[in-house]
Design an enzyme around this catalytic site. Structure first.
Site, PDB file in Angstrom:
ATOM      1  N   CYS A  52       0.828  -1.206   0.000  1.00  0.00           N
ATOM      2  CA  CYS A  52       0.000   0.000   0.000  1.00  0.00           C
ATOM      3  C   CYS A  52       0.864   1.258   0.000  1.00  0.00           C
ATOM      4  O   CYS A  52       0.459   2.295  -0.540  1.00  0.00           O
ATOM      5  CB  CYS A  52      -0.951   0.002   1.187  1.00  0.00           C
ATOM      6  SG  CYS A  52      -0.135  -0.090   2.802  1.00  0.00           S
ATOM      7  N   HIS A  99      -1.689   1.560   7.398  1.00  0.00           N
ATOM      8  CA  HIS A  99      -2.143   1.464   6.015  1.00  0.00           C
ATOM      9  C   HIS A  99      -2.011   2.835   5.353  1.00  0.00           C
ATOM     10  O   HIS A  99      -2.204   3.874   5.988  1.00  0.00           O
ATOM     11  CB  HIS A  99      -3.605   0.999   5.973  1.00  0.00           C
ATOM     12  CG  HIS A  99      -4.150   0.834   4.590  1.00  0.00           C
ATOM     13  ND1 HIS A  99      -3.623  -0.065   3.700  1.00  0.00           N
ATOM     14  CD2 HIS A  99      -5.175   1.465   3.951  1.00  0.00           C
ATOM     15  CE1 HIS A  99      -4.308   0.002   2.560  1.00  0.00           C
ATOM     16  NE2 HIS A  99      -5.246   0.921   2.698  1.00  0.00           N
TER      17      HIS A  99
END
Length: 464
Positions: free
Chosen positions: A136, A390
């Site tokens: 990510c 994230h």
């Protein structure tokens, strides 16, 4: 003596003489007096009449004397004094207006006039990127780059790959990535795909990167842009640093910082310049403007940090100030949200506000001219440390709409939602027409149109 014996003796003599000649090559002794490569004075034939030689010699001495007198009486323009040697080529006018202590490039690799900051056409929205296992950080950065107008224009033109000779070129892989994101140069819509090309280059981008391991997005961004820079310089050798900083990568993301140390005694400044590809600012204050104010805040050099002034010839108290000398076309601002203590890192999770548009002029070396920017991308980190959490990003598409890119998931967003994020990286685009350097050129001031409500009034002749 027979004829055969005579021929044999002659052949032996010829061979012996050739061996002596070839075995002892001619050697030249160095001259005892060094001579210049350019002859002094005009050329005079050796067989010229005696009177003509004397006249020519006298005329040459007179011309040299008059030339030396003229050289001492006429001052050389400052622009000619600081002009470096080498072929500068197209785009050299970008540096005609600089501070005398700023060293301009000897060669221009990519003219700034070829950079287009606006989208040339409306492209189909870019797709999401499949997460290949803790990628990510990479996906969010790639989405920011895929929505940077001047970079996308350059990569879609395939200029680099046509001249590239590297077997493992990161910029060629990025060119292929953008071509997949905008098939048929943006005329078709693409579906989510795996960024395997960039992931396969992680070891080339940075040797300590490992597949399937979470990395810091800003660190990846820095190494990625540096790898692009190396790709741009592959065909050039023996370039000075200012010339290296005229590549297409520096033309898009690069600028200059000026560090000025001001002596408290003689008040004489000492300026040094440093190339920048992004601005890393402390996460101090409630807004990005507060962080920039802290970045340009003067620092006192006192006590054990005193400055040795070249003019005063001694240690003196001084102030050190860091400002933006030449503003980049694409401004990347990184907030230092992570503090490291040994092997652990903690995150500064407070909200730092940032505007959709702002003026960088007050933070530049010459604050008298505006330098306006508009927001085009925001990268967000959700989590408590660099090794966990994230990453996702918000990007402004070519049609002016905001999109949220969370790996392969893409959704519409609004500017209000974008401005309410806990930003980690901000990306701004310089609004065309605003000044990009600390000193605006005279041509810019003469062609600038008056703003709304500030139209020029005709002067009236008043008689007394």
């Amino acid at each position: 003596m027979s004829l055969a014996m005579l021929n044999g003796s002659m052949n032996f003599a010829v061979k012996h003489s050739l061996d002596d000649l070839l075995g002892n090559p001619v050697r030249f002794r160095a001259a005892s007096v060094s001579t210049g490569s350019t002859p002094e004075g005009p050329y005079v034939p050796l067989n010229a009449p005696k009177d003509k030689k004397v006249n020519d010699l006298q005329n040459s001495k007179d011309s040299e004397k008059s030339a030396s007198n003229k050289a001492t009486s006429v001052s050389v323009p400052s622009a000619d004094r600081k002009k470096p040697s080498g072929t500068r080529g197209e785009g050299a006018d970008d540096f005609v207006d600089e501070d005398p202590s700023f060293i301009p490039p000897a060669r221009i690799l990519f003219p700034e006039e070829k950079i287009s900051l606006d989208w040339q056409s409306v492209l189909q929205n870019a797709p999401g990127l499949v997460n290949l296992g803790n990628t990510c950080f990479m996906n969010s950065v790639l989405q920011l780059m895929t929505h940077t107008p001047p970079l996308v224009h350059y990569l879609l033109s395939a200029q680099h790959s046509m001249s590239c000779r590297l077997n493992a070129c990161v910029l060629c892989k990025m060119e292929q990535h953008v071509a997949r994101a905008f098939p048929n140069k943006g005329a078709k819509r693409a579906s989510a795909f795996k960024p395997s090309g960039i992931q396969g280059m992680l070891k080339v981008i940075a040797s300590h990167f490992r597949p399937y391991r979470q990395e810091d997005a800003h660190e990846f961004l820095r190494y990625l842009v540096d790898a692009w820079q190396k790709s741009c310089l592959q065909n050039f050798k023996n370039l000075d640093h200012p010339s290296r900083e005229t590549s297409v990568v520096h033309r898009i993301f690069g600028g200059y910082l000026r560090q000025q140390i001001l002596c408290s005694v003689c008040k004489k400044p000492s300026n040094t310049y440093q190339a920048l590809l992004d601005l890393s600012v402390e996460a101090k204050g409630a807004s990005v403007l507060d962080c920039l104010k802290h970045f340009v805040q003067a620092e006192k050099l006192i006590k054990q940090n005193r400055y040795r002034c070249s003019h005063c010839k001694k240690l003196v108290d001084a102030t050190k100030t860091m400002t933006v000398y030449r503003a980049p076309n694409i401004l990347t601002i990184h907030f230092k949200r992570f503090t490291f203590n040994g092997y652990n890192s903690t995150k500064i999770g407070k909200h730092i506000s940032y505007p959709e548009r702002f003026d960088l002029g007050p933070f530049m070396s010459d604050s008298s001219h505006p330098c306006r920017y508009e927001l085009i991308g925001v990268l967000v980190h959700a989590g408590g440390s660099t090794r966990s959490g994230h990453y996702y990003s918000f990007c402004k598409s070519s049609n002016g709409m905001w999109l949220k890119f969370d790996d392969e998931f893409v959704s519409n967003s609004s500017i209000d939602r974008v401005l309410n994020q806990q930003a980690y990286i901000l990306q701004y685009r310089r609004i065309p027409g605003s000044s990009s350097s600390s000193k605006r050129k005279a041509s810019d001031t003469s062609t600038t149109a008056p703003s709304n409500g500030q139209k020029k009034k005709k002067k009236k002749n008043v008689s007394f």
